[in-house]
Design an enzyme around this catalytic site. Structure first.
Site, PDB file in Angstrom:
ATOM      1  N   LYS A  70     -22.855  -5.117 -47.274  1.00  0.00           N
ATOM      2  CA  LYS A  70     -23.391  -5.973 -48.219  1.00  0.00           C
ATOM      3  C   LYS A  70     -23.439  -7.297 -47.395  1.00  0.00           C
ATOM      4  O   LYS A  70     -23.892  -8.180 -48.284  1.00  0.00           O
ATOM      5  CB  LYS A  70     -21.930  -5.995 -49.184  1.00  0.00           C
ATOM      6  CG  LYS A  70     -22.017  -4.430 -50.555  1.00  0.00           C
ATOM      7  CD  LYS A  70     -23.040  -4.304 -50.600  1.00  0.00           C
ATOM      8  CE  LYS A  70     -22.298  -3.551 -51.944  1.00  0.00           C
ATOM      9  NZ  LYS A  70     -23.865  -3.560 -52.986  1.00  0.00           N
ATOM     10  N   TYR A 111     -19.513  -0.937 -45.174  1.00  0.00           N
ATOM     11  CA  TYR A 111     -19.691  -0.503 -46.087  1.00  0.00           C
ATOM     12  C   TYR A 111     -20.070  -2.757 -46.341  1.00  0.00           C
ATOM     13  O   TYR A 111     -21.321  -3.022 -46.404  1.00  0.00           O
ATOM     14  CB  TYR A 111     -18.614  -0.307 -47.681  1.00  0.00           C
ATOM     15  CG  TYR A 111     -19.143  -0.898 -49.131  1.00  0.00           C
ATOM     16  CD1 TYR A 111     -20.115  -0.600 -49.615  1.00  0.00           C
ATOM     17  CD2 TYR A 111     -17.774  -1.887 -49.432  1.00  0.00           C
ATOM     18  CE1 TYR A 111     -19.960  -1.097 -50.724  1.00  0.00           C
ATOM     19  CE2 TYR A 111     -18.525  -2.276 -50.418  1.00  0.00           C
ATOM     20  CZ  TYR A 111     -19.345  -1.211 -51.457  1.00  0.00           C
ATOM     21  OH  TYR A 111     -19.778  -2.642 -52.752  1.00  0.00           O
TER      22      TYR A 111
HETATM   23  N1  LIG Z   1     -16.859  -0.665 -58.783  1.00  0.00           N
HETATM   24  C1  LIG Z   1     -16.782  -2.005 -57.690  1.00  0.00           C
HETATM   25  O1  LIG Z   1     -15.798  -2.071 -57.929  1.00  0.00           O
HETATM   26  C2  LIG Z   1     -17.776  -2.676 -57.242  1.00  0.00           C
HETATM   27  C3  LIG Z   1     -17.671  -3.633 -56.444  1.00  0.00           C
HETATM   28  C4  LIG Z   1     -18.189  -4.658 -55.871  1.00  0.00           C
HETATM   29  C5  LIG Z   1     -19.166  -4.684 -55.704  1.00  0.00           C
HETATM   30  N2  LIG Z   1     -19.981  -3.531 -56.418  1.00  0.00           N
HETATM   31  C6  LIG Z   1     -21.690  -2.691 -56.504  1.00  0.00           C
HETATM   32  O2  LIG Z   1     -22.060  -2.921 -57.192  1.00  0.00           O
HETATM   33  C7  LIG Z   1     -23.419  -1.546 -57.560  1.00  0.00           C
HETATM   34  C8  LIG Z   1     -22.626  -0.868 -58.231  1.00  0.00           C
HETATM   35  O3  LIG Z   1     -22.055   0.115 -58.519  1.00  0.00           O
HETATM   36  P1  LIG Z   1     -21.011   1.012 -59.366  1.00  0.00           P
HETATM   37  O4  LIG Z   1     -19.629   0.311 -59.082  1.00  0.00           O
HETATM   38  O5  LIG Z   1     -21.485   1.040 -60.544  1.00  0.00           O
HETATM   39  O6  LIG Z   1     -21.085   2.490 -58.738  1.00  0.00           O
HETATM   40  P2  LIG Z   1     -22.166   3.650 -58.725  1.00  0.00           P
HETATM   41  O7  LIG Z   1     -21.840   4.234 -60.757  1.00  0.00           O
HETATM   42  O8  LIG Z   1     -21.673   4.867 -58.219  1.00  0.00           O
HETATM   43  O9  LIG Z   1     -22.798   2.873 -58.184  1.00  0.00           O
HETATM   44  C9  LIG Z   1     -24.106   3.461 -57.163  1.00  0.00           C
HETATM   45  C10 LIG Z   1     -25.553   3.616 -57.665  1.00  0.00           C
HETATM   46  O10 LIG Z   1     -26.708   3.264 -56.553  1.00  0.00           O
HETATM   47  C11 LIG Z   1     -27.477   4.708 -56.493  1.00  0.00           C
HETATM   48  N3  LIG Z   1     -27.796   5.187 -55.242  1.00  0.00           N
HETATM   49  C12 LIG Z   1     -27.366   5.228 -54.015  1.00  0.00           C
HETATM   50  N4  LIG Z   1     -27.990   5.459 -53.481  1.00  0.00           N
HETATM   51  C13 LIG Z   1     -29.305   5.261 -53.242  1.00  0.00           C
HETATM   52  C14 LIG Z   1     -30.594   5.794 -52.923  1.00  0.00           C
HETATM   53  N5  LIG Z   1     -30.741   6.207 -51.624  1.00  0.00           N
HETATM   54  N6  LIG Z   1     -31.410   5.413 -53.802  1.00  0.00           N
HETATM   55  C15 LIG Z   1     -30.855   5.257 -55.184  1.00  0.00           C
HETATM   56  N7  LIG Z   1     -30.326   4.907 -56.133  1.00  0.00           N
HETATM   57  C16 LIG Z   1     -28.557   4.937 -55.055  1.00  0.00           C
HETATM   58  C17 LIG Z   1     -26.169   5.681 -56.776  1.00  0.00           C
HETATM   59  O11 LIG Z   1     -27.448   6.621 -57.814  1.00  0.00           O
HETATM   60  P3  LIG Z   1     -27.065   7.805 -57.328  1.00  0.00           P
HETATM   61  O12 LIG Z   1     -25.977   8.139 -59.076  1.00  0.00           O
HETATM   62  O13 LIG Z   1     -28.076   8.710 -57.400  1.00  0.00           O
HETATM   63  O14 LIG Z   1     -25.455   8.382 -56.769  1.00  0.00           O
HETATM   64  C18 LIG Z   1     -25.758   4.575 -58.284  1.00  0.00           C
HETATM   65  O15 LIG Z   1     -26.117   4.484 -59.385  1.00  0.00           O
HETATM   66  C19 LIG Z   1     -22.951  -1.397 -56.181  1.00  0.00           C
HETATM   67  O16 LIG Z   1     -24.101  -1.646 -55.442  1.00  0.00           O
HETATM   68  C20 LIG Z   1     -21.865  -1.571 -55.740  1.00  0.00           C
HETATM   69  O17 LIG Z   1     -21.486  -1.592 -54.522  1.00  0.00           O
HETATM   70  C21 LIG Z   1     -19.533  -1.524 -57.379  1.00  0.00           C
END
Ligand SMILES: NC(=O)c1ccc[n+]([C@@H]2O[C@H](COP(=O)([O-])OP(=O)(O)OC[C@H]3O[C@@H](n4cnc5c(N)ncnc54)[C@H](OP(=O)(O)O)[C@@H]3O)[C@@H](O)[C@H]2O)c1
Ligand SMILES: Cc1cc2nc3c(=O)[nH]c(=O)nc-3n(C[C@H](O)[C@H](O)[C@H](O)COP(=O)(O)OP(=O)(O)OC[C@H]3O[C@@H](n4cnc5c(N)ncnc54)[C@H](O)[C@@H]3O)c2cc1C
Lengths: 457, 244
Positions: free
Chosen positions: B153, B149
């Protein structure tokens, strides 16, 4: 600090065992915790599990929102699905909080038709407990305002329920304590209001009969609630203050130089953990006396108070449940039928006053005819007492329960942590019907809280 | 001034908080999700809560061949694009299953980079626009517990950095957002340190502020900049022995 191995291992169904309790912090029990992430994925999350119950904001006092094995957190179901300003009709997911609804719609001139004494509850919790407000005598419980809901039944199928569609399931889900299924979303109507102010009139009642008379007089008022001084005895038994409220019109607010839609100040005070159990008694006795005599001097006084202090006075103090110390507390809330209420209530208040350690304050309200099923309200008076969880309290409450049952009354499940099966069965004649429905749904053993197991629901 | 936001990854909790912040400010919202049906609840929420004008489109970040035509088909070129797509994946599985590892890398790096790259061309041609990539502190230094991951990133962060550098004089803003831990579906059920863990709404606010001109590389909770500086400063001979 970066303990991320967990990050690598955990999937969406990550789970853990935790000690849970209700708002009273008594009793406590271990439960597996699952977190819903969307209504659509809940069936998969719950498939094959037994002993599961939904949990909203955990504001039920006792063990209603603690799963026999598994507790499902619904906080992520917090999306609004539709709002029609012409009718006030709102469709929202079950984990949406009342605070969110008020914050979003009060500035647009809408207020929920029924609210409990705290805004930190969820829509699902309000429906599952069929909560009553200070307007039950006029509006009934929250359930009466629910037009439709989506219920995830134990077979994993989301079902639309309303007075026309699955009407029996709908009726018993209002006040059904999460035991008929998990509510995914619901539709109800908000009321148009001209302001967020309440025109409040405060009256002093010198004793219990004056108190009951004052509440009867308020049958025509929109809102009414009374605080009773539980330490008063003899001729003053049942004395207290009655607060009547009406939504203030826009003009009245402007004339008084008020912003029609007040926003509560940020930054709530928080009660720190680890306080000894006597803190509350001293603090609230003092506060009450001050209030009583100050307000008493201005008997019949009326004035504008903002919505949050009228409806949710305790919300200004975060984590106030810690005031009772580590052993926690219980709330005893009963309702007794109108006829003969005075004798029953005075007997109960007398016992409470004699024990002395009981809550210095009690809340008394009128309730109108109830919603049926396991919904709490019946036409009568409801009395709520907070007491520390200890042996003396439990002995007193067993006695109080006997008077409640003898009077044809019942206890509120959303507050209960200790009533006996006998008390429960006597109070809720709809129980056999409820059990039948649970059997038909295949909910027995599948949907189960500590409360339902304790009471054999 | 309110414009149109394109949110890629519309089912994301962080993404939804971003969209809500823009909707609150009166922006039109275009949502893109690989499964629009699951994004419907978020679209509804924006409408009910903020009276927003919302459109919902299908886009799979792995279908890179479709991007150009997809962008041509948009009703109008948005003013700001935020990409919230990401996949945490399963590190242990990624170590033995190249297909899984590839999916994680493609989802975090390849797809978002290629899409934002194409959008950047269009923004540059117009001479305006803001591009926000949600990357991660996990990309600041590869750690044994989640380097697949993290590598995705890291690639995304480097791509955004280069894009920002190239477009600095073109009127196009490029922002890299590193949220730190956030309470979302991605991290649900994990024990997270409270001080280092934010709510999606904090990310929403940070993205909005940065896109309006507030910063290039944004650590949502300021403490993360410090934490990552410390982690980056640890000499490799020591670092490689740590259990991170
Ligand atoms: N939560 C944390 O602690 C954290 C920390 C650092 C960075 N981030 C980053 O923040 C961003 C949002 O994450 P989140 O925490 O809100 O988690 P999340 O709800 O799991 O969001 C991930 C998103 O990516 C989408 N996705 C995955 N594969 C895809 C594909 N092939 N085509 C289109 N969409 C796709 C998912 O859609 P589906 O619903 O269809 O799977 C979902 O909308 C991500 O980039 C994550 O890496 C999160
Ligand atoms: C300070 C304070 C004042 C209060 N004042 C009043 C009052 O004036 N009137 C009144 O009626 N009540 C009052 N209550 C009680 C409170 O309104 C109810 O306990 C309410 O149910 C709490 O909602 P919750 O979201 O916290 O639910 P929880 O406490 O989490 O759960 C309560 C019950 O609802 C069920 N439930 C929750 N979500 C769902 C769902 N999605 N689907 C199915 N079942 C679900 C649970 O299984 C449980 O049985 C008060 C409580 C407090 C702490």
């Amino acid at each position: 600090m970066l303990a991320t191995p967990a990050l690598a291992e955990a999937g969406p169904e990550a789970q853990s065992l935790r000690t849970l309790s209700g708002w009273g912090r008594y009793p406590r029990a271990a439960s597996e915790i699952l977190a819903a992430d969307a209504p659509g994925t809940l069936p998969m999350l719950l498939r094959g599990r037994r002993g599961v119950i939904a949990r909203g904001a955990g504001r039920a006092y006792g063990d209603a929102a603690v799963g026999q094995r598994t507790t499902v957190l619904t906080g992520a179901l917090d999306r609004l699905r539709g709002f029609d300003p012409a009718t006030g009709r709102l469709r929202a997911e079950a984990g949406v909080t009342l605070a969110d609804i008020v914050r979003t719609f009060l500035p647009r001139g809408f207020f929920p038709p029924v609210v409990p004494g705290t805004q930190f509850v969820t829509l699902g919790g309000m429906i599952a407990s069929d909560v009553h407000g200070k307007n039950h005598h006029r509006e009934g419980g929250f359930g009466a305002h629910v037009e439709a809901l989506t219920l995830l039944t134990p077979d994993g199928v989301p079902r639309r329920c309303s007075r026309d569609q699955n009407p029996d399931l709908f009726a018993l889900t209002l006040g059904g304590m999460g035991l008929t299924g998990t509510i995914l979303d619901a539709t109800f109507r908000l009321r148009p209001v001209e302001s967020g102010w309440i025109c409040q009139q405060t009256r002093v009642a010198a004793d219990l009969s004056a108190m009951l008379r004052a509440l009867e007089e308020d049958d025509a008022a929109t809102y009414s609630v009374a605080w009773i001084d539980c330490l008063a005895r003899g001729a003053s038994l049942g004395r207290g203050l009655v607060y009547r409220g009406e939504h203030a019109g826009r003009q009245a607010c402007l004339a008084a130089g008020r912003d029609p839609f007040p926003i509560p100040a940020h930054g709530r005070l928080t009660v720190p953990p680890g306080l000894p159990a006597w803190t509350l008694n001293r603090a609230s006795v003092t506060a009450f006396n001050a209030l009583y005599f100050r307000r008493g001097a201005a008997a019949g006084a009326s004035g504008l108070v903002p919505w949050h202090s009228y409806f949710f006075p305790l919300d200004g103090l975060a984590a106030w449940n810690r005031l009772y110390g580590a052993r926690g507390f219980v709330q005893h809330q009963c309702v007794v039928p109108r006829r003969g209420a005075e004798a029953v209530l005075s007997g109960m208040l007398d016992r409470v006053a004699r024990l002395g350690t009981a809550s210095p304050l009690a809340v008394l309200k009128r309730l109108g005819p109830g919603g049926g099923g396991l919904s709490f309200p019946i036409d009568g008076y409801t009395l709520a007492l907070d007491l520390p969880a200890n042996a003396a309290t439990f002995a007193l409450l067993d006695e109080l329960d006997r008077s409640v049952v003898a009077a044809g009354g019942r206890l509120y499940l959303a507050k209960d942590a200790r009533q006996s099966r006998e008390t429960f069965e006597a109070g809720y004649p709809a129980l056999p019907t409820f059990r039948d429905l649970r059997r038909q749904l295949g909910a027995e053993g599948v949907l189960a809280s500590r409360l339902s197991v304790r009471l054999g629901m | 001034m309110a414009g149109t936001l394109l949110l890629v990854g519309a089912t994301s909790d962080i993404g939804h908080a971003v969209a809500a912040r823009y909707a609150q400010a009166g922006w039109r919202i275009l949502l893109a999700a690989r499964d629009p049906e699951r994004a419907q609840r978020n679209a509804d929420d924006l409408v009910a809560r903020h009276r927003a004008e919302v459109g919902l489109l299908r886009l799979d970040i792995l279908e890179t061949d479709s991007f150009a035509a997809w962008l041509d088909g948009l009703p109008a070129l948005p003013d700001t694009v935020v990409c919230a797509v990401g996949e945490l994946g399963d590190q242990g599985r990624a170590e033995v299953d190249p297909t899984h590892a590839e999916g994680v890398m493609r989802t975090n790096f390849l797809g978002p980079s290629l899409l934002l790259g194409l959008i950047a061309e269009r923004f540059a041609a117009r001479g305006s626009g803001a591009i926000v990539g949600i990357s991660s502190v996990a990309g600041d230094r590869g750690r044994g517990s989640n380097y697949v991951y993290g590598a995705g990133k890291a690639g995304f962060t480097a791509f955004l950095s280069g894009l920002r550098n190239r477009l600095a004089k073109s009127g196009v803003r490029v922002v890299t957002v590193k949220p730190g831990f956030v309470r979302t579906r991605m991290t649900r059920g994990l024990r997270l340190p409270p001080l280092l863990t934010g709510e999606p709404s904090e990310v929403g606010q940070a993205v909005y502020a940065a896109a309006q001109g507030g910063g290039d590389v944004v650590y949502v909770r300021k403490i993360w900049r410090l934490v990552m500086a410390v982690i980056a400063a640890i000499p490799e001979p020591v670092f490689k022995r740590l259990n991170l």
